[in-house]
Design an enzyme around this catalytic site. Structure first.
Site, mmCIF file in Angstrom:
data_model
loop_
_atom_site.group_PDB
_atom_site.id
_atom_site.type_symbol
_atom_site.label_atom_id
_atom_site.label_comp_id
_atom_site.label_asym_id
_atom_site.label_seq_id
_atom_site.Cartn_x
_atom_site.Cartn_y
_atom_site.Cartn_z
ATOM 1 N N GLY A 112 15.339 -27.284 20.208
ATOM 2 C CA GLY A 112 14.464 -26.445 19.325
ATOM 3 C C GLY A 112 15.358 -25.227 18.298
ATOM 4 N N SER A 113 16.159 -26.375 17.635
ATOM 5 C CA SER A 113 16.848 -25.221 16.718
ATOM 6 C C SER A 113 16.059 -25.348 15.726
ATOM 7 C CB SER A 113 18.057 -25.626 16.388
ATOM 8 O OG SER A 113 18.133 -26.901 16.138
ATOM 9 N N ASN A 114 15.353 -26.398 15.476
ATOM 10 C CA ASN A 114 14.312 -26.323 14.284
ATOM 11 C C ASN A 114 13.059 -25.591 14.640
ATOM 12 O OD1 ASN A 114 15.141 -27.490 11.653
ATOM 13 N ND2 ASN A 114 15.444 -29.107 13.740
ATOM 14 N N LYS A 128 -2.013 -42.372 25.891
ATOM 15 C CA LYS A 128 -1.372 -41.838 24.534
ATOM 16 C C LYS A 128 -3.187 -41.134 23.981
ATOM 17 C CE LYS A 128 2.224 -42.617 21.814
ATOM 18 N NZ LYS A 128 3.043 -42.447 21.471
ATOM 19 N N ASN A 133 6.805 -34.438 9.290
ATOM 20 C CA ASN A 133 8.411 -34.422 10.615
ATOM 21 C C ASN A 133 9.805 -34.481 9.918
ATOM 22 O OD1 ASN A 133 9.636 -35.963 13.210
ATOM 23 N ND2 ASN A 133 9.848 -37.250 11.674
ATOM 24 N N HIS A 174 13.694 -35.495 9.549
ATOM 25 C CA HIS A 174 14.730 -36.666 10.315
ATOM 26 C C HIS A 174 16.049 -35.856 9.704
ATOM 27 C CE1 HIS A 174 15.517 -39.974 11.926
ATOM 28 N NE2 HIS A 174 16.810 -41.031 10.546
HETATM 29 C C1 GAR Z 1 16.561 -32.858 14.365
HETATM 30 O O1 GAR Z 1 18.295 -33.369 14.250
HETATM 31 C C2 GAR Z 1 15.785 -34.085 14.062
HETATM 32 O O2 GAR Z 1 15.809 -34.031 12.954
HETATM 33 C C3 GAR Z 1 15.641 -34.933 15.071
HETATM 34 O O3 GAR Z 1 16.118 -34.494 16.729
HETATM 35 C C4 GAR Z 1 16.941 -33.394 15.645
HETATM 36 C C5 GAR Z 1 16.274 -32.064 17.030
HETATM 37 O O4 GAR Z 1 16.902 -31.085 16.935
HETATM 38 N N1 GAR Z 1 15.011 -35.671 15.129
HETATM 39 C C6 GAR Z 1 14.460 -36.945 14.501
HETATM 40 O O5 GAR Z 1 15.358 -37.469 15.205
HETATM 41 C C7 GAR Z 1 13.666 -38.232 14.532
HETATM 42 N N2 GAR Z 1 13.589 -39.377 14.434
HETATM 43 P P1 GAR Z 1 15.974 -29.912 17.632
HETATM 44 O O6 GAR Z 1 15.129 -30.051 18.784
HETATM 45 O O7 GAR Z 1 17.765 -28.652 17.937
HETATM 46 O O8 GAR Z 1 15.656 -28.950 16.135
#
Ligand code: GAR
Length: 188
Positions: free
Chosen positions: A12-14, A66, A108, A110
């Site tokens: 969850g850093s984002n 789903k 999203n 990526h």
């Molecule tokens: C992030 O790097 C995001 O870009 C990636 O998961 C990570 C989550 O980090 N998403 C993908 O790879 C989608 N295909 P976070 O939980 O620290 O935000």
């Protein structure tokens, strides 16, 4: 106020970058009203608690399909008046129910320059390939894995061989780009 919902499965850093962006005003006139998480115990839930953000935690295995769990999520988002859905490490493909009800409002992030290196291991895959310019992509979400029209990208040049250093650079780029992009999207 723009009402944001963040979907996450892990650290969850984002999520935190977005919540902090709303708090600081870097994302103007916006608030995170819900964090949707498909993994009990994920660290994002602690971050959400710290920011006082309501969480919706569910176990997909407890639903018949789903469509069933996405209906539950969409009903909750309807009740909160969500304007924009931000996927932030939500490791599932979005299904028909959410696309029908929130299509065009789901984005999203990526950790690669799409369409290169989609999937769950974008950084590792690019590193193994010997890439010299890495990056981050934010895109609208469609029914395909990491697919949909690109909204913003940033390049992260790196020629070293330390994947942890690279990951830290890419995550920092993600946090900055997500905040800037959401702030722009809310004015559209
Ligand atoms: C992030 O790097 C995001 O870009 C990636 O998961 C990570 C989550 O980090 N998403 C993908 O790879 C989608 N295909 P976070 O939980 O620290 O935000």
């Amino acid at each position: 106020m723009t009402r944001l919902c963040v979907f996450a499965s892990g650290s969850g850093s984002n999520f935190e970058a977005i919540a902090e962006g709303c708090r600081s005003g870097a994302i103007a006139d916006s608030e995170v009203v819900l964090c949707v998480c498909d993994k009990a115990g994920a660290y994002v839930l602690e971050r959400a608690a710290r920011y006082g953000v309501e969480t919706l935690v569910f176990n997909p295995k407890e639903y018949g399909s789903k469509r069933d769990f996405e209906k539950m999520i969409a009903d909750k988002m309807d009740s909160l008046g969500v304007d924009l859905v931000c996927l932030a490490g939500y490791m599932r493909i979005i299904g028909d129910e959410l696309l029908e009800r929130y299509g065009g409002k789901i984005v999203n992030i990526h950790p690669a320059l799409l369409p290169a290196f989609p999937g769950a291991h974008g950084i590792q895959d690019a590193f193994n390939y010997g890439v010299k310019v890495y990056g981050v992509t934010i895109h609208y979400v469609d029914a395909t894995l990491d697919g949909g029209k690109i909204i913003s990208q940033v390049a992260v040049p790196y020629e070293g061989d330390d994947i942890e250093e690279l990951e830290a650079m890419i995550h920092a780029a993600e946090h900055k780009l997500y905040v800037e992009t959401i702030n722009k999207l809310r004015n559209r």
